[in-house]
Scaffold this motif. Structure first.
Motif, PDB file in Angstrom:
ATOM      1  N   LYS A 138       0.836  -1.208   0.000  1.00 14.14           N
ATOM      2  CA  LYS A 138       0.000   0.000   0.000  1.00 14.14           C
ATOM      3  C   LYS A 138       0.866   1.252   0.000  1.00 14.14           C
ATOM      4  CE  LYS A 138      -3.716   2.281   2.628  1.00 14.14           C
ATOM      5  NZ  LYS A 138      -3.007   3.538   2.960  1.00 14.14           N
ATOM      6  N   GLU A 139       1.853   1.312   0.891  1.00 17.19           N
ATOM      7  CA  GLU A 139       2.701   2.497   0.942  1.00 17.19           C
ATOM      8  C   GLU A 139       3.516   2.662  -0.333  1.00 17.19           C
ATOM      9  OE1 GLU A 139       5.075   3.215   4.343  1.00 17.19           O
ATOM     10  OE2 GLU A 139       3.390   3.186   5.744  1.00 17.19           O
ATOM     11  N   HIS A 140       4.016   1.558  -0.878  1.00 18.53           N
ATOM     12  CA  HIS A 140       4.795   1.655  -2.110  1.00 18.53           C
ATOM     13  C   HIS A 140       3.948   2.233  -3.246  1.00 18.53           C
ATOM     14  CE1 HIS A 140       8.390  -1.237  -1.251  1.00 18.53           C
ATOM     15  NE2 HIS A 140       8.109  -0.462  -0.218  1.00 18.53           N
ATOM     16  N   VAL A 141       2.713   1.753  -3.381  1.00 14.75           N
ATOM     17  CA  VAL A 141       1.847   2.267  -4.450  1.00 14.75           C
ATOM     18  C   VAL A 141       1.527   3.737  -4.210  1.00 14.75           C
ATOM     19  CG1 VAL A 141      -0.433   2.080  -5.534  1.00 14.75           C
ATOM     20  CG2 VAL A 141       0.887   0.009  -5.036  1.00 14.75           C
ATOM     21  N   GLU A 142       1.220   4.102  -2.969  1.00 15.58           N
ATOM     22  CA  GLU A 142       0.933   5.506  -2.673  1.00 15.58           C
ATOM     23  C   GLU A 142       2.132   6.399  -2.989  1.00 15.58           C
ATOM     24  OE1 GLU A 142      -2.237   4.879   1.023  1.00 15.58           O
ATOM     25  OE2 GLU A 142      -0.124   5.322   1.444  1.00 15.58           O
ATOM     26  N   ALA A 143       3.335   5.944  -2.611  1.00 13.22           N
ATOM     27  CA  ALA A 143       4.541   6.739  -2.883  1.00 13.22           C
ATOM     28  C   ALA A 143       4.784   6.873  -4.379  1.00 13.22           C
ATOM     29  CB  ALA A 143       5.743   6.088  -2.201  1.00 13.22           C
ATOM     30  N   MET A 144       4.576   5.780  -5.129  1.00  9.43           N
ATOM     31  CA  MET A 144       4.775   5.845  -6.574  1.00  9.43           C
ATOM     32  C   MET A 144       3.783   6.784  -7.239  1.00  9.43           C
ATOM     33  SD  MET A 144       5.911   2.003  -7.750  1.00  9.43           S
ATOM     34  CE  MET A 144       4.656   1.112  -6.850  1.00  9.43           C
ATOM     35  N   ARG A 145       2.545   6.797  -6.787  1.00 10.53           N
ATOM     36  CA  ARG A 145       1.565   7.727  -7.344  1.00 10.53           C
ATOM     37  C   ARG A 145       2.055   9.170  -7.209  1.00 10.53           C
ATOM     38  NH1 ARG A 145      -3.647   5.859  -8.471  1.00 10.53           N
ATOM     39  NH2 ARG A 145      -4.180   3.808  -7.613  1.00 10.53           N
ATOM     40  N   ARG A 146       2.646   9.482  -6.072  1.00 10.04           N
ATOM     41  CA  ARG A 146       3.134  10.855  -5.880  1.00 10.04           C
ATOM     42  C   ARG A 146       4.288  11.159  -6.848  1.00 10.04           C
ATOM     43  NH1 ARG A 146       2.784  12.226   0.611  1.00 10.04           N
ATOM     44  NH2 ARG A 146       0.656  11.431   0.900  1.00 10.04           N
ATOM     45  N   ILE A 147       5.184  10.197  -7.020  1.00 10.54           N
ATOM     46  CA  ILE A 147       6.303  10.415  -7.937  1.00 10.54           C
ATOM     47  C   ILE A 147       5.801  10.606  -9.366  1.00 10.54           C
ATOM     48  CG2 ILE A 147       8.378   9.348  -8.912  1.00 10.54           C
ATOM     49  CD1 ILE A 147       8.750   7.953  -6.173  1.00 10.54           C
ATOM     50  N   TRP A 148       4.807   9.824  -9.761  1.00  8.62           N
ATOM     51  CA  TRP A 148       4.277   9.917 -11.124  1.00  8.62           C
ATOM     52  C   TRP A 148       3.537  11.221 -11.386  1.00  8.62           C
ATOM     53  CZ3 TRP A 148       1.788   4.503 -10.266  1.00  8.62           C
ATOM     54  CH2 TRP A 148       2.753   3.508 -10.457  1.00  8.62           C
ATOM     55  N   THR A 149       2.934  11.789 -10.351  1.00 10.72           N
ATOM     56  CA  THR A 149       1.996  12.899 -10.570  1.00 10.72           C
ATOM     57  C   THR A 149       2.494  14.247 -10.063  1.00 10.72           C
ATOM     58  OG1 THR A 149       0.851  12.411  -8.481  1.00 10.72           O
ATOM     59  CG2 THR A 149      -0.002  11.354 -10.483  1.00 10.72           C
ATOM     60  N   GLN A 150       3.597  14.287  -9.338  1.00 11.63           N
ATOM     61  CA  GLN A 150       4.070  15.537  -8.753  1.00 11.63           C
ATOM     62  C   GLN A 150       5.485  15.853  -9.236  1.00 11.63           C
ATOM     63  OE1 GLN A 150       3.714  15.243  -4.477  1.00 11.63           O
ATOM     64  NE2 GLN A 150       1.535  14.710  -4.573  1.00 11.63           N
ATOM     65  N   ASP A 151       5.731  17.128  -9.511  1.00 12.31           N
ATOM     66  CA  ASP A 151       7.071  17.537  -9.933  1.00 12.31           C
ATOM     67  C   ASP A 151       8.081  17.387  -8.802  1.00 12.31           C
ATOM     68  OD1 ASP A 151       6.059  18.111 -12.392  1.00 12.31           O
ATOM     69  OD2 ASP A 151       6.125  20.294 -12.175  1.00 12.31           O
ATOM     70  N   GLU A 152       7.653  17.662  -7.590  1.00 11.51           N
ATOM     71  CA  GLU A 152       8.496  17.447  -6.415  1.00 11.51           C
ATOM     72  C   GLU A 152       7.719  16.557  -5.452  1.00 11.51           C
ATOM     73  OE1 GLU A 152      10.084  20.962  -4.638  1.00 11.51           O
ATOM     74  OE2 GLU A 152      11.216  21.525  -6.437  1.00 11.51           O
ATOM     75  N   ALA A 153       8.021  15.279  -5.501  1.00 11.57           N
ATOM     76  CA  ALA A 153       7.255  14.305  -4.732  1.00 11.57           C
ATOM     77  C   ALA A 153       7.899  14.063  -3.377  1.00 11.57           C
ATOM     78  CB  ALA A 153       7.176  12.985  -5.503  1.00 11.57           C
ATOM     79  N   GLU A 154       7.034  13.905  -2.373  1.00 12.34           N
ATOM     80  CA  GLU A 154       7.488  13.647  -1.010  1.00 12.34           C
ATOM     81  C   GLU A 154       6.550  12.634  -0.374  1.00 12.34           C
ATOM     82  OE1 GLU A 154       8.410  16.165   3.125  1.00 12.34           O
ATOM     83  OE2 GLU A 154       7.590  17.160   1.344  1.00 12.34           O
ATOM     84  N   TYR A 155       7.100  11.718   0.418  1.00 12.97           N
ATOM     85  CA  TYR A 155       6.247  10.728   1.080  1.00 12.97           C
ATOM     86  C   TYR A 155       6.899  10.313   2.392  1.00 12.97           C
ATOM     87  CZ  TYR A 155       3.160   6.716   1.786  1.00 12.97           C
ATOM     88  OH  TYR A 155       2.235   5.846   2.299  1.00 12.97           O
ATOM     89  N   HIS A 156       6.068  10.197   3.417  1.00 12.13           N
ATOM     90  CA  HIS A 156       6.566   9.761   4.711  1.00 12.13           C
ATOM     91  C   HIS A 156       5.568   8.790   5.326  1.00 12.13           C
ATOM     92  CE1 HIS A 156       9.819  12.668   4.603  1.00 12.13           C
ATOM     93  NE2 HIS A 156       8.932  13.572   4.189  1.00 12.13           N
ATOM     94  N   GLY A 157       5.973   7.525   5.400  1.00  6.57           N
ATOM     95  CA  GLY A 157       5.135   6.500   5.990  1.00  6.57           C
ATOM     96  C   GLY A 157       5.945   5.616   6.910  1.00  6.57           C
TER      97      GLY A 157
END
Length: 279
Positions: A138-157
Protein backbone atom coordinates in the motif's frame (compact mmCIF):
# COMPACT_ATOMS: atom_id res chain seq x y z
CA UNK A 1 -15.23 -7.05 -23.30
CA UNK A 2 -11.82 -7.46 -24.86
CA UNK A 3 -9.26 -10.26 -24.51
CA UNK A 4 -5.63 -11.09 -23.99
CA UNK A 5 -3.15 -13.49 -22.45
CA UNK A 6 -0.85 -13.90 -19.49
CA UNK A 7 2.58 -15.48 -19.93
CA UNK A 8 5.60 -16.66 -17.96
CA UNK A 9 8.19 -15.42 -20.45
CA UNK A 10 11.34 -17.51 -20.04
CA UNK A 11 14.66 -17.48 -21.84
CA UNK A 12 14.17 -20.88 -23.50
CA UNK A 13 10.76 -20.57 -25.22
CA UNK A 14 9.00 -18.06 -27.49
CA UNK A 15 10.21 -14.59 -26.53
CA UNK A 16 8.11 -11.61 -25.47
CA UNK A 17 8.51 -9.68 -28.72
CA UNK A 18 7.51 -12.41 -31.19
CA UNK A 19 4.65 -13.54 -28.95
CA UNK A 20 3.36 -9.98 -28.53
CA UNK A 21 3.33 -9.46 -32.29
CA UNK A 22 1.38 -12.71 -32.73
CA UNK A 23 -1.13 -11.75 -30.03
CA UNK A 24 -1.67 -8.36 -31.67
CA UNK A 25 -2.00 -9.85 -35.16
CA UNK A 26 -4.66 -12.25 -33.88
CA UNK A 27 -6.78 -9.34 -32.69
CA UNK A 28 -6.27 -9.42 -28.93
CA UNK A 29 -5.77 -6.32 -26.83
CA UNK A 30 -3.28 -7.22 -24.08
CA UNK A 31 -0.37 -9.39 -22.99
CA UNK A 32 0.73 -9.51 -19.34
CA UNK A 33 3.95 -10.95 -17.89
CA UNK A 34 4.38 -12.43 -14.44
CA UNK A 35 7.21 -11.96 -11.96
CA UNK A 36 9.38 -13.91 -9.55
CA UNK A 37 12.78 -12.40 -8.84
CA UNK A 38 14.06 -15.80 -7.67
CA UNK A 39 13.02 -19.04 -5.97
CA UNK A 40 14.82 -20.30 -2.88
CA UNK A 41 17.10 -23.30 -3.48
CA UNK A 42 16.97 -24.75 0.05
CA UNK A 43 14.33 -25.79 2.53
CA UNK A 44 10.90 -27.15 1.72
CA UNK A 45 9.94 -26.60 -1.94
CA UNK A 46 7.35 -23.82 -2.30
CA UNK A 47 3.85 -24.84 -3.35
CA UNK A 48 2.26 -22.48 -5.89
CA UNK A 49 -1.23 -21.09 -5.29
CA UNK A 50 -2.67 -23.52 -7.82
CA UNK A 51 -1.11 -26.47 -5.96
CA UNK A 52 1.25 -29.20 -7.13
CA UNK A 53 4.97 -29.00 -7.78
CA UNK A 54 6.44 -25.63 -8.63
CA UNK A 55 7.19 -25.46 -12.39
CA UNK A 56 10.69 -24.43 -13.44
CA UNK A 57 9.29 -21.36 -15.22
CA UNK A 58 9.02 -19.70 -11.79
CA UNK A 59 12.79 -19.35 -11.57
CA UNK A 60 13.54 -19.02 -15.29
CA UNK A 61 11.30 -16.06 -16.14
CA UNK A 62 12.50 -12.76 -17.56
CA UNK A 63 12.16 -9.57 -15.59
CA UNK A 64 8.57 -8.51 -16.47
CA UNK A 65 9.41 -4.89 -17.25
CA UNK A 66 12.10 -5.94 -19.70
CA UNK A 67 9.58 -8.33 -21.24
CA UNK A 68 6.96 -5.57 -21.43
CA UNK A 69 9.41 -3.26 -23.18
CA UNK A 70 10.32 -5.95 -25.73
CA UNK A 71 6.61 -6.66 -26.30
CA UNK A 72 5.76 -2.99 -26.57
CA UNK A 73 8.40 -2.07 -29.13
CA UNK A 74 7.42 -5.11 -31.26
CA UNK A 75 3.80 -3.91 -31.51
CA UNK A 76 1.84 -0.73 -32.13
CA UNK A 77 -1.51 -1.22 -30.36
CA UNK A 78 -1.11 -4.02 -27.84
CA UNK A 79 -1.47 -3.19 -24.15
CA UNK A 80 1.34 -4.72 -22.09
CA UNK A 81 1.48 -5.19 -18.35
CA UNK A 82 2.51 -7.07 -15.24
CA UNK A 83 0.39 -9.91 -14.01
CA UNK A 84 1.58 -9.29 -11.36
CA UNK A 85 4.57 -7.24 -10.19
CA UNK A 86 5.52 -8.25 -6.62
CA UNK A 87 5.64 -4.68 -5.35
CA UNK A 88 7.08 -5.27 -1.84
CA UNK A 89 10.17 -6.79 -3.48
CA UNK A 90 11.11 -3.45 -5.09
CA UNK A 91 12.15 -0.04 -3.82
CA UNK A 92 9.33 2.37 -4.72
CA UNK A 93 11.55 5.17 -6.06
CA UNK A 94 13.28 2.80 -8.48
CA UNK A 95 10.06 1.01 -9.35
CA UNK A 96 8.26 4.30 -10.06
CA UNK A 97 10.96 5.19 -12.60
CA UNK A 98 10.79 1.74 -14.18
CA UNK A 99 7.01 1.89 -14.61
CA UNK A 100 7.15 5.42 -15.99
CA UNK A 101 9.96 4.48 -18.39
CA UNK A 102 8.10 1.45 -19.77
CA UNK A 103 4.91 3.45 -20.16
CA UNK A 104 6.81 6.22 -21.95
CA UNK A 105 8.69 3.83 -24.24
CA UNK A 106 5.50 1.98 -25.20
CA UNK A 107 3.54 5.13 -25.94
CA UNK A 108 1.23 4.84 -22.94
CA UNK A 109 0.30 1.18 -23.34
CA UNK A 110 1.41 -0.16 -19.95
CA UNK A 111 -0.90 -1.58 -17.24
CA UNK A 112 0.50 -2.08 -13.74
CA UNK A 113 -0.84 -5.26 -12.16
CA UNK A 114 0.40 -5.50 -8.57
CA UNK A 115 0.51 -8.09 -5.82
CA UNK A 116 2.14 -8.66 -2.45
CA UNK A 117 3.44 -12.17 -3.15
CA UNK A 118 2.78 -15.57 -1.59
CA UNK A 119 6.24 -17.23 -1.36
CA UNK A 120 7.45 -16.24 2.12
CA UNK A 121 11.18 -17.03 1.71
CA UNK A 122 11.27 -14.99 -1.51
CA UNK A 123 9.65 -12.07 0.30
CA UNK A 124 12.03 -12.33 3.27
CA UNK A 125 15.06 -12.37 0.96
CA UNK A 126 14.04 -8.85 -0.05
CA UNK A 127 14.08 -7.69 3.56
CA UNK A 128 10.30 -7.64 3.96
CA UNK A 129 8.33 -9.28 6.77
CA UNK A 130 5.74 -11.44 4.97
CA UNK A 131 3.15 -10.64 7.63
CA UNK A 132 3.40 -6.91 6.72
CA UNK A 133 3.63 -7.30 2.97
CA UNK A 134 0.19 -5.84 2.20
CA UNK A 135 0.90 -2.75 4.29
CA UNK A 136 4.24 -2.40 2.49
CA UNK A 137 2.53 -2.70 -0.90
CA UNK A 138 0.00 0.00 0.00
CA UNK A 139 2.70 2.50 0.94
CA UNK A 140 4.79 1.65 -2.11
CA UNK A 141 1.85 2.27 -4.45
CA UNK A 142 0.93 5.51 -2.67
CA UNK A 143 4.54 6.74 -2.88
CA UNK A 144 4.78 5.84 -6.57
CA UNK A 145 1.56 7.73 -7.34
CA UNK A 146 3.13 10.86 -5.88
CA UNK A 147 6.30 10.41 -7.94
CA UNK A 148 4.28 9.92 -11.12
CA UNK A 149 2.00 12.90 -10.57
CA UNK A 150 4.07 15.54 -8.75
CA UNK A 151 7.07 17.54 -9.93
CA UNK A 152 8.50 17.45 -6.41
CA UNK A 153 7.26 14.30 -4.73
CA UNK A 154 7.49 13.65 -1.01
CA UNK A 155 6.25 10.73 1.08
CA UNK A 156 6.57 9.76 4.71
CA UNK A 157 5.14 6.50 5.99
CA UNK A 158 6.05 3.54 8.15
CA UNK A 159 7.95 1.65 5.44
CA UNK A 160 8.72 4.39 2.90
CA UNK A 161 10.02 7.85 3.63
CA UNK A 162 11.70 10.43 1.43
CA UNK A 163 11.94 14.21 1.26
CA UNK A 164 11.05 16.06 -1.99
CA UNK A 165 12.61 14.47 -5.08
CA UNK A 166 12.73 15.08 -8.83
CA UNK A 167 12.13 12.04 -11.01
CA UNK A 168 11.44 11.91 -14.76
CA UNK A 169 10.15 10.73 -17.15
CA UNK A 170 6.60 10.90 -15.96
CA UNK A 171 4.28 8.23 -17.41
CA UNK A 172 2.70 8.91 -20.79
CA UNK A 173 -0.71 8.01 -19.38
CA UNK A 174 -2.30 10.61 -17.15
CA UNK A 175 -2.33 10.63 -14.26
CA UNK A 176 -0.44 7.31 -14.49
CA UNK A 177 -0.86 3.75 -15.81
CA UNK A 178 -3.83 1.91 -14.29
CA UNK A 179 -2.96 0.12 -11.05
CA UNK A 180 -4.70 -3.27 -11.05
CA UNK A 181 -4.76 -4.99 -7.66
CA UNK A 182 -4.21 -8.74 -7.92
CA UNK A 183 -5.42 -11.47 -5.61
CA UNK A 184 -8.64 -13.02 -4.35
CA UNK A 185 -8.16 -12.84 -0.58
CA UNK A 186 -10.89 -11.71 1.82
CA UNK A 187 -9.72 -8.07 1.91
CA UNK A 188 -8.77 -7.61 -1.73
CA UNK A 189 -11.83 -5.51 -2.59
CA UNK A 190 -10.93 -3.13 0.23
CA UNK A 191 -7.47 -2.76 -1.32
CA UNK A 192 -8.88 -2.12 -4.78
CA UNK A 193 -11.10 0.65 -3.48
CA UNK A 194 -8.39 2.11 -1.24
CA UNK A 195 -5.54 2.46 -3.72
CA UNK A 196 -6.28 0.67 -6.99
CA UNK A 197 -7.83 1.56 -10.32
CA UNK A 198 -9.06 -1.96 -10.93
CA UNK A 199 -9.07 -5.59 -9.86
CA UNK A 200 -6.98 -8.36 -11.46
CA UNK A 201 -8.13 -11.72 -10.04
CA UNK A 202 -7.65 -15.21 -11.42
CA UNK A 203 -10.95 -16.79 -12.43
CA UNK A 204 -12.47 -19.18 -9.90
CA UNK A 205 -16.02 -20.31 -9.10
CA UNK A 206 -17.84 -17.51 -7.30
CA UNK A 207 -15.53 -14.77 -8.56
CA UNK A 208 -18.29 -13.03 -10.52
CA UNK A 209 -20.35 -12.55 -7.35
CA UNK A 210 -17.38 -10.61 -5.96
CA UNK A 211 -17.12 -8.64 -9.21
CA UNK A 212 -20.71 -7.51 -8.73
CA UNK A 213 -19.99 -6.68 -5.07
CA UNK A 214 -17.00 -4.56 -6.13
CA UNK A 215 -19.09 -2.74 -8.71
CA UNK A 216 -21.78 -1.96 -6.12
CA UNK A 217 -19.22 -0.64 -3.66
CA UNK A 218 -17.45 1.38 -6.34
CA UNK A 219 -20.75 2.93 -7.45
CA UNK A 220 -21.54 3.87 -3.84
CA UNK A 221 -18.11 5.52 -3.63
CA UNK A 222 -18.73 7.36 -6.89
CA UNK A 223 -15.66 6.03 -8.68
CA UNK A 224 -15.02 3.80 -11.70
CA UNK A 225 -13.29 0.45 -11.21
CA UNK A 226 -12.23 -1.90 -14.01
CA UNK A 227 -12.09 -5.68 -13.67
CA UNK A 228 -9.65 -7.78 -15.70
CA UNK A 229 -9.88 -11.53 -15.13
CA UNK A 230 -6.82 -13.72 -15.55
CA UNK A 231 -6.89 -17.51 -16.01
CA UNK A 232 -10.14 -17.25 -17.93
CA UNK A 233 -11.11 -20.71 -19.21
CA UNK A 234 -11.84 -21.53 -22.84
CA UNK A 235 -15.51 -21.97 -21.95
CA UNK A 236 -18.10 -19.91 -23.86
CA UNK A 237 -20.58 -20.02 -20.97
CA UNK A 238 -18.02 -18.70 -18.49
CA UNK A 239 -16.87 -16.01 -20.89
CA UNK A 240 -20.46 -14.91 -21.50
CA UNK A 241 -21.06 -14.73 -17.76
CA UNK A 242 -17.95 -12.56 -17.39
CA UNK A 243 -19.22 -10.18 -20.04
CA UNK A 244 -22.65 -9.95 -18.44
CA UNK A 245 -21.02 -9.24 -15.07
CA UNK A 246 -19.26 -6.22 -16.55
CA UNK A 247 -15.74 -7.64 -16.80
CA UNK A 248 -13.66 -5.39 -19.06
CA UNK A 249 -11.19 -8.02 -20.24
CA UNK A 250 -10.71 -11.79 -20.03
CA UNK A 251 -7.18 -13.18 -20.27
CA UNK A 252 -6.07 -16.81 -20.56
CA UNK A 253 -2.71 -18.09 -19.34
CA UNK A 254 -0.44 -19.37 -22.09
CA UNK A 255 2.07 -22.15 -21.40
CA UNK A 256 5.79 -21.43 -21.46
CA UNK A 257 6.27 -23.49 -24.60
CA UNK A 258 7.10 -23.55 -28.28
CA UNK A 259 5.16 -21.80 -31.00
CA UNK A 260 2.98 -24.77 -32.03
CA UNK A 261 1.62 -25.34 -28.54
CA UNK A 262 1.10 -21.62 -27.98
CA UNK A 263 -0.93 -21.37 -31.15
CA UNK A 264 -3.06 -24.38 -30.19
CA UNK A 265 -3.84 -22.80 -26.81
CA UNK A 266 -4.67 -19.51 -28.49
CA UNK A 267 -6.90 -21.29 -31.00
CA UNK A 268 -8.87 -22.91 -28.19
CA UNK A 269 -9.45 -19.62 -26.37
CA UNK A 270 -10.36 -17.84 -29.59
CA UNK A 271 -12.86 -20.54 -30.53
CA UNK A 272 -14.56 -20.12 -27.15
CA UNK A 273 -14.65 -16.33 -27.60
CA UNK A 274 -16.10 -16.70 -31.08
CA UNK A 275 -18.83 -19.07 -29.86
CA UNK A 276 -19.65 -16.70 -27.00
CA UNK A 277 -19.96 -13.80 -29.46
CA UNK A 278 -21.99 -15.84 -31.92
CA UNK A 279 -19.40 -15.46 -34.66
Amino acid sequence: MDSGFGYFATHDVVGPGPLALLVEQRGHQALFFTEHTHIQASGAPPVPPEGGALPRKYWHSYDPFTACTAAGVATTRLRVGTGVCLVPQHHPISLAKTVASVDHLTGGRFEFGVGAGWNEPEIRNHGVDPSRRFAVMKEHVEAMRRIWTQDEAEYHGEFVSFDPIWSWPKPSQRPHPPVLIGGTGPRVLDRVLAYGDGWLPNYAPGILDRVRELQRRAADAGRPVEVVIMAAPADPAVLEACEKAGVARVMAWLPSAGLDRLQREMDSFEEALAEMRGV
